[in-house]
Design a protein around this motif. Structure first.
Motif, PDB file in Angstrom:
ATOM      1  N   VAL A  39       2.485   3.036  -0.624  1.00  0.00           N
ATOM      2  CA  VAL A  39       3.705   3.939  -0.574  1.00  0.00           C
ATOM      3  C   VAL A  39       3.460   4.901   0.465  1.00  0.00           C
ATOM      4  O   VAL A  39       2.551   5.620   0.599  1.00  0.00           O
ATOM      5  CB  VAL A  39       4.260   4.694  -2.015  1.00  0.00           C
ATOM      6  N   PHE A  40       4.583   5.051   1.476  1.00  0.00           N
ATOM      7  CA  PHE A  40       4.387   6.360   2.295  1.00  0.00           C
ATOM      8  C   PHE A  40       5.878   6.828   2.374  1.00  0.00           C
ATOM      9  O   PHE A  40       6.861   6.023   2.658  1.00  0.00           O
ATOM     10  CB  PHE A  40       4.138   5.498   3.455  1.00  0.00           C
ATOM     11  N   THR A  41       5.945   8.165   2.908  1.00  0.00           N
ATOM     12  CA  THR A  41       7.234   8.885   3.064  1.00  0.00           C
ATOM     13  C   THR A  41       6.939   9.871   3.963  1.00  0.00           C
ATOM     14  O   THR A  41       5.986  10.114   4.225  1.00  0.00           O
ATOM     15  CB  THR A  41       7.725   9.406   1.600  1.00  0.00           C
ATOM     16  N   MET A  44       3.965  12.797   4.566  1.00  0.00           N
ATOM     17  CA  MET A  44       2.882  12.484   4.229  1.00  0.00           C
ATOM     18  C   MET A  44       1.706  12.231   5.381  1.00  0.00           C
ATOM     19  O   MET A  44       2.243  11.610   6.248  1.00  0.00           O
ATOM     20  CB  MET A  44       2.775  11.317   3.416  1.00  0.00           C
ATOM     21  N   ASP A  45       0.487  12.704   5.270  1.00  0.00           N
ATOM     22  CA  ASP A  45      -0.403  12.175   6.308  1.00  0.00           C
ATOM     23  C   ASP A  45      -0.800  10.905   6.459  1.00  0.00           C
ATOM     24  O   ASP A  45      -0.996  10.039   7.220  1.00  0.00           O
ATOM     25  CB  ASP A  45      -1.759  13.266   6.008  1.00  0.00           C
ATOM     26  N   ARG A  46      -0.983  10.437   5.063  1.00  0.00           N
ATOM     27  CA  ARG A  46      -1.697   9.054   5.011  1.00  0.00           C
ATOM     28  C   ARG A  46      -0.813   8.357   3.715  1.00  0.00           C
ATOM     29  O   ARG A  46      -0.293   9.220   2.824  1.00  0.00           O
ATOM     30  CB  ARG A  46      -3.074   9.244   4.609  1.00  0.00           C
ATOM     31  N   PRO A  47      -0.719   7.221   3.440  1.00  0.00           N
ATOM     32  CA  PRO A  47      -0.049   6.566   2.427  1.00  0.00           C
ATOM     33  C   PRO A  47      -1.056   6.522   1.225  1.00  0.00           C
ATOM     34  O   PRO A  47      -2.297   6.709   1.368  1.00  0.00           O
ATOM     35  CB  PRO A  47       0.039   5.103   2.809  1.00  0.00           C
ATOM     36  N   ILE A  48      -0.358   6.223   0.073  1.00  0.00           N
ATOM     37  CA  ILE A  48      -1.182   6.280  -1.121  1.00  0.00           C
ATOM     38  C   ILE A  48      -0.983   4.797  -1.673  1.00  0.00           C
ATOM     39  O   ILE A  48       0.133   4.304  -1.613  1.00  0.00           O
ATOM     40  CB  ILE A  48      -0.665   7.399  -2.165  1.00  0.00           C
ATOM     41  N   ARG A  49      -2.000   4.272  -2.497  1.00  0.00           N
ATOM     42  CA  ARG A  49      -1.686   3.148  -3.280  1.00  0.00           C
ATOM     43  C   ARG A  49      -1.490   3.474  -4.680  1.00  0.00           C
ATOM     44  O   ARG A  49      -1.895   4.510  -5.409  1.00  0.00           O
ATOM     45  CB  ARG A  49      -3.220   2.616  -3.150  1.00  0.00           C
TER      46      ARG A  49
END
Length: 309
Positions: A39-41, A44-49
């Protein structure tokens, strides 16, 4: 704010640039198992799982709600259609049957018979048996509804000057279904309230034509006045002359009775049943499966084919 949820992708390079993944993260994303996503929005610097539990234990099957008919698509719809909604397959099957040229002739002449004050035509028993053999009850009812509604629609504007056309549609369906069931319909020339157009006073015209020379004014004169026809002459012959000059006998367009199609539905059906030729003969030949009592349709539809005026 926009967001992206990645379930799985085979294009590592495109995906990595879209959600700002490291190379090793891009390789991992292409093999995500069910229930796991990235997920990324914005912001955010980096996406998260994320892991999403399947949750089958929290699911249950709800009982299907019964569907009732709020309203039918036409007042011509029969009992089968009122009890259960028709599916598209059933509607299409009935519409195809409704285009059968003999079905068209039957319903068109049934409609016209009421408008000109003639007995309702009844199809031959063998034809009705064949019709019931190839179609189930719902299809037959729906086909009759299709055809009756089409007959009313092409005459609707003209009929509104005399009565509510929907009332005639309901009556025509009842008569047609009685014929399909082999039951008497109680439909005869006495139903003068359905007469319309140039035939509004057809019953009066027939009575006055049969009067003997020198007869006094007809005893039904007051009843005719109650229906809207006022004849002031003191003899039957004078009343006949007065009626023949009445605008109702020549002013309304023929389409009130024949329909406003070009060609009218009767002519279109004849074109599918016989080659070009004498229109009256073609009409009589094509309607042999109907008990018409007399050849009245030739007076209404037997003219050279042209658009109803």
């Amino acid at each position: 704010m926009t967001g992206k949820v990645v379930l799985r992708s085979s294009n590592r390079e495109l995906l990595g640039g879209t959600v700002n993944l490291y190379p090793d993260q891009s390789r991992h994303v292409v093999s995500l198992p069910p229930g796991r996503a990235v997920v990324f929005t914005d912001g955010m610097d980096r996406p998260i799982r994320v892991d999403v539990p399947l949750g089958e234990d929290r699911e249950r099957v709800l009982a299907a709600r019964s569907v009732t008919v709020a309203a039918t698509r036409s007042v011509a719809c029969g009992a089968e259609c009122r009890n259960r909604p028709c599916v598209l397959r059933e509607v299409n099957r009935a519409a195809q049957l409704a285009e059968n040229p003999q079905v068209v002739l039957w319903i068109e002449l049934l409609t016209a018979a009421h408008l000109v004050g003639r007995p309702a035509p009844r199809p031959d028993r063998w034809w009705l048996t064949e019709l019931r053999t190839v179609s189930d009850r719902r299809t037959l009812e729906c086909a009759v509804a299709h055809r009756v509604q089409a007959a009313i629609d092409t005459r609707y504007a003209g009929l509104t000057a005399y009565y509510q056309p929907e009332a005639l549609a309901e009556h025509l369906v009842a008569v047609a279904l009685c014929a399909l069931d082999g039951k008497p319909s109680r439909c005869d020339e006495a139903e003068v309230w359905w007469q319309a157009g140039r035939h509004r006073w057809a019953d009066v015209l027939r009575v006055l034509r049969s009067a003997a020379p020198g007869d006094p004014r007809h005893p039904d004169t007051d009843a005719w006045a109650a229906r809207g026809l006022r004849l002031r002459a003191m003899t039957a012959a004078g009343q006949l002359a007065e009626l023949r000059a009445h605008p109702d006998l020549w002013l309304p367009p023929r389409s009130v009775v024949t329909g406003d199609g070009d060609p009218v539905a009767v002519d279109a059906a004849l074109d599918r049943l016989s080659p070009p030729g004498d229109h009256r003969i073609r009409l009589l030949e094509a309607t042999r499966f109907l008990d018409l009592t007399t050849a009245w349709p030739t007076a209404v539809f037997g003219q050279t084919k042209r658009k109803a005026a």
